[in-house]
Design a protein around this motif. Structure first.
Motif, PDB file in Angstrom:
ATOM      1  N   TYR A  58     -13.420   5.052  -9.005  1.00  0.00           N
ATOM      2  CA  TYR A  58     -12.340   5.237  -8.045  1.00  0.00           C
ATOM      3  C   TYR A  58     -12.646   6.480  -7.224  1.00  0.00           C
ATOM      4  N   CYS A  74     -11.243   9.300  -4.323  1.00  0.00           N
ATOM      5  CA  CYS A  74     -10.097   9.914  -3.661  1.00  0.00           C
ATOM      6  C   CYS A  74     -10.236   9.684  -2.159  1.00  0.00           C
ATOM      7  N   GLU A  83      -6.205   3.272 -14.910  1.00  0.00           N
ATOM      8  CA  GLU A  83      -4.804   2.873 -15.125  1.00  0.00           C
ATOM      9  C   GLU A  83      -4.183   3.591 -16.321  1.00  0.00           C
ATOM     10  N   GLU A  89       0.654   9.252 -15.162  1.00  0.00           N
ATOM     11  CA  GLU A  89       1.231   8.978 -13.842  1.00  0.00           C
ATOM     12  C   GLU A  89       1.183  10.214 -12.946  1.00  0.00           C
ATOM     13  N   LYS A  99      -2.520   9.621  -7.838  1.00  0.00           N
ATOM     14  CA  LYS A  99      -3.300   8.393  -8.094  1.00  0.00           C
ATOM     15  C   LYS A  99      -3.200   7.387  -6.955  1.00  0.00           C
ATOM     16  N   GLU A 100      -2.088   7.395  -6.242  1.00  0.00           N
ATOM     17  CA  GLU A 100      -1.895   6.402  -5.167  1.00  0.00           C
ATOM     18  C   GLU A 100      -2.869   6.610  -4.017  1.00  0.00           C
ATOM     19  N   PHE A 101      -3.565   7.745  -3.984  1.00  0.00           N
ATOM     20  CA  PHE A 101      -4.536   8.032  -2.930  1.00  0.00           C
ATOM     21  C   PHE A 101      -5.969   7.734  -3.346  1.00  0.00           C
ATOM     22  N   SER A 155      -8.957   4.798  -4.283  1.00  0.00           N
ATOM     23  CA  SER A 155      -9.356   3.403  -4.020  1.00  0.00           C
ATOM     24  C   SER A 155     -10.458   3.001  -4.983  1.00  0.00           C
TER      25      SER A 155
END
Length: 52
Positions: free
Chosen positions: A4, A6, A31, A35, A46-48, A50
């Motif tokens: 993943y 950033c 995953e 959080e 984490k939402e940033f 890919s």
């Protein structure tokens, strides 16, 4: 195992290698990171990240 990246700074999290210097054991899936995990370089969540 996946990698993943950033989206903000390009730091890469490799599930196979983990990030021992940041307290994350090798083999830890993205995953399964907490959080409230933040990129160790720029501090985004984490939402940033890919999947690569």
């Amino acid at each position: 195992m996946m990698k993943y990246v950033c989206d903000a700074c390009g730091w890469e999290y490799d599930e196979e290698a983990g990030s021992p210097e940041n307290g994350i054991a090798p083999g830890t899936k993205f995953e399964d990171l907490p959080e409230d995990f933040e990129c160790p370089l720029c501090g985004v969540g984490k939402e940033f990240f890919s999947a690569q």
